[in-house]
Structure formats: structure tokens, C-alpha cells
Design an enzyme around this catalytic site. Structure first.
Site, PDB file in Angstrom:
ATOM      1  N   SER A 138       0.863  -1.182   0.000  1.00 27.82           N
ATOM      2  CA  SER A 138       0.000   0.000   0.000  1.00 27.82           C
ATOM      3  C   SER A 138       0.897   1.228   0.000  1.00 27.82           C
ATOM      4  O   SER A 138       2.093   1.133   0.329  1.00 27.82           O
ATOM      5  CB  SER A 138      -0.878  -0.001   1.256  1.00 27.82           C
ATOM      6  OG  SER A 138      -1.521   1.250   1.435  1.00 27.82           O
ATOM      7  N   TYR A 151      -2.113  -1.191  10.340  1.00 28.96           N
ATOM      8  CA  TYR A 151      -2.127  -1.518   8.915  1.00 28.96           C
ATOM      9  C   TYR A 151      -0.832  -1.055   8.256  1.00 28.96           C
ATOM     10  O   TYR A 151      -0.194  -1.802   7.504  1.00 28.96           O
ATOM     11  CB  TYR A 151      -3.332  -0.861   8.256  1.00 28.96           C
ATOM     12  CG  TYR A 151      -3.469  -1.129   6.768  1.00 28.96           C
ATOM     13  CD1 TYR A 151      -3.777  -2.397   6.302  1.00 28.96           C
ATOM     14  CD2 TYR A 151      -3.316  -0.099   5.839  1.00 28.96           C
ATOM     15  CE1 TYR A 151      -3.923  -2.641   4.937  1.00 28.96           C
ATOM     16  CE2 TYR A 151      -3.457  -0.330   4.474  1.00 28.96           C
ATOM     17  CZ  TYR A 151      -3.757  -1.600   4.036  1.00 28.96           C
ATOM     18  OH  TYR A 151      -3.891  -1.839   2.688  1.00 28.96           O
TER      19      TYR A 151
END
Length: 261
Positions: A138, A151
Site C-alpha cells: 500500500s 495496517y
């Protein structure tokens, strides 16, 4: 291209589903994995070449199953050429309001689940003297943002592991591509965990306006074909990586004021 066999995790929706459809249209064989077997079966039924798709249910939070699942995946078509580690879960909660159990779950699925499956398949690639690992990270694998502490940590960890793996197995003709998507129009925010572990059940505005999963899949496949080490995918948000690198102080000020939830 020569027909290849690609194993895709997190294949029941979003980027994973788009990758399955794209590879199917190109005539490749795919092994599709996720927890939701019914969704996987539906994807196979709608495919142009369903005989080229093998449904293999998989829970990334169940590492004891990885050995037998990997064996089944290899036996499905006799060989695996590419593993796309796409499965994972996101987060939408402040660090101070997130239980350690949620932090651990996110790390268990996103990091340990991914590297556990990778390690099980690695001997197959080494034996064949070829293979390609793809890690869907990401943009927050490059920098942390509010509401995504665990995350971001799990995605940062993937970069360290796969950079090391790439260097260690270059001699075995094994490639590693790390993909860093930005805002992609998927349900990742809807399924994201909040501080107590319950799903957010809400679509992020930026996510809703993001790149389509189909376009994202095209860019990922292009990066894999070119054997790129790392690729940023998304809209203008991907330039935040360069802002962070060259103007970290300015980047921090912007991030503190940004509406990023």
C-alpha cells in the site's frame, strides 16, 4: 505470452477479483483463494475459461493449513509461476483506541499470513529455478497515516521481508514485485477493522473516488511482466511518496491537517 499459472489470494473481491478476470481474459491459469468459497465459485462460473481456474479456499489467519494448501495449489496444474499475495485486512481507528488484539490480528493476516504462504511456496520456486512473488502492499507501506497505525506497520514489514527475499534468491531466478496501491475503488474501507475489532461498514470518500480495480489490475500485471521491483498504483495520491522522501517536514504538516479517515 506463454501460459502461466498464477496463485492469487484475496481473490473473492476488489483487486484480487479484477486480477483473476484479467488473467482469465489473457488465457492464463489461476488458483484463486480467499475465505469466501461461494464468492470464489461465482467468479469461476462467470469466467471465460472456467477450466483454467481452480478454487482453493484459504484463511490467512490459519497458518497450520498453509503446507497442505500449498501442496494442493501446486498439484492443481502441476506448477505455479506467480504468487500474488493480495489477501489482507485494513484498519480505521486511532492507535490510542485500538486494542492490542486488533493490532496482532492485522499483523497476523497481513504480514505473517503473507510470508507464511510465501515460505511454503519458496522451495517449489527454488526447485524450478524460476518464480515470481508479488506482494500487494500500500502507499502506507511507504509512510504511516492517521487511523492506520497497525495496517501501515504490517505493510512496512512486508517491504523489509520481500526486499531481503529478492536479494537472497536472485541467483535462483526468483523475482519479487512490491505493489503499492493508493485509493482503489474496493470494499477495503468497508471491511476495515475499528479499534474493538468490528468492521467499519463505511466506504471512504477517497476510496469511492479512486481508481477502478480493473485499471489497477492492468497496472499490476504490466509491472509483473516487466519484473519491476516496486510500483506505485493510483492517482495523484501516489506522489505523496516523493513528497515524503524529499520534503519530510512539509509532508508531516500536511498529514496532520489532512482528512484521511
Amino acid at each position: 505470452m506463454n501460459q502461466k499459472t498464477i496463485w492469487i489470494t484475496g481473490a473473492s473481491s476488489g483487486i484480487g477479483e479484477a486480477l483473476v478476470n484479467a488473467y482469465d481474459s489473457l488465457g492464463h491459469k489461476t488458483i484463486i483463494s480467499a475465505r469466501n468459497q461461494a464468492a470464489l465459485e461465482q467468479i469461476k462460473e462467470k469466467a471465460n475459461n472456467p477450466k483454467n481456474i481452480y478454487v482453493l479456499p484459504l484463511d490467512l489467519n490459519a497458518p497450520d493449513s498453509f503446507a497442505i494448501k500449498t501442496k494442493e495449489a501446486i498439484e492443481a496444474f502441476g506448477k505455479i509461476d506467480v504468487l500474488i499475495n493480495n489477501g489482507g485486512i485494513s484498519q480505521r481507528s486511532l492507535a490510542a483506541e485500538t486494542s492490542l488484539a486488533v493490532d496482532r490480528k492485522i499483523m497476523e493476516v497481513n504480514f505473517f499470513g503473507t510470508i507464511g504462504l510465501t515460505k511454503e511456496l519458496l522451495p517449489h520456486f527454488m526447485k524450478n529455478k524460476s518464480g515470481h512473488f508479488v506482494a500487494i502492499s500500500s502507499l502506507v507501506g511507504k509512510f504511516g497515516t492517521p487511523y492506520r497505525s497497525a495496517y501501515a506497520a504490517s505493510k512496512h514489514a512486508l517491504h523489509g521481508f520481500f526486499d531481503s527475499l529478492r536479494a537472497e534468491h536472485y541467483k535462483d531466478n526468483i523475482y519479487v514485485t512490491i505493489v503499492c496501491p493508493g485509493f482503489i475503488r474496493t470494499h477495503v474501507s468497508i471491511n476495515a477493522l475499528t479499534g474493538d475489532g468490528t468492521p467499519l461498514n463505511q466506504m471512504d470518500e477517497a476510496q469511492d473516488k479512486g481508481m477502478s480495480p480493473e485499471q489497477c489490475a492492468k497496472e499490476i500485471i504490466k509491472a509483473i511482466e516487466k519484473q519491476k521491483e516496486e510500483v506505485l498504483v493510483g492517482g495523484k495520491e501516489k506522489y505523496a511518496v516523493y513528497l515524503k522522501r524529499f520534503f519530510p517536514g512539509i509532508f508531516s504538516k500536511i498529514l496532520r491537517k489532512a482528512k484521511v479517515r
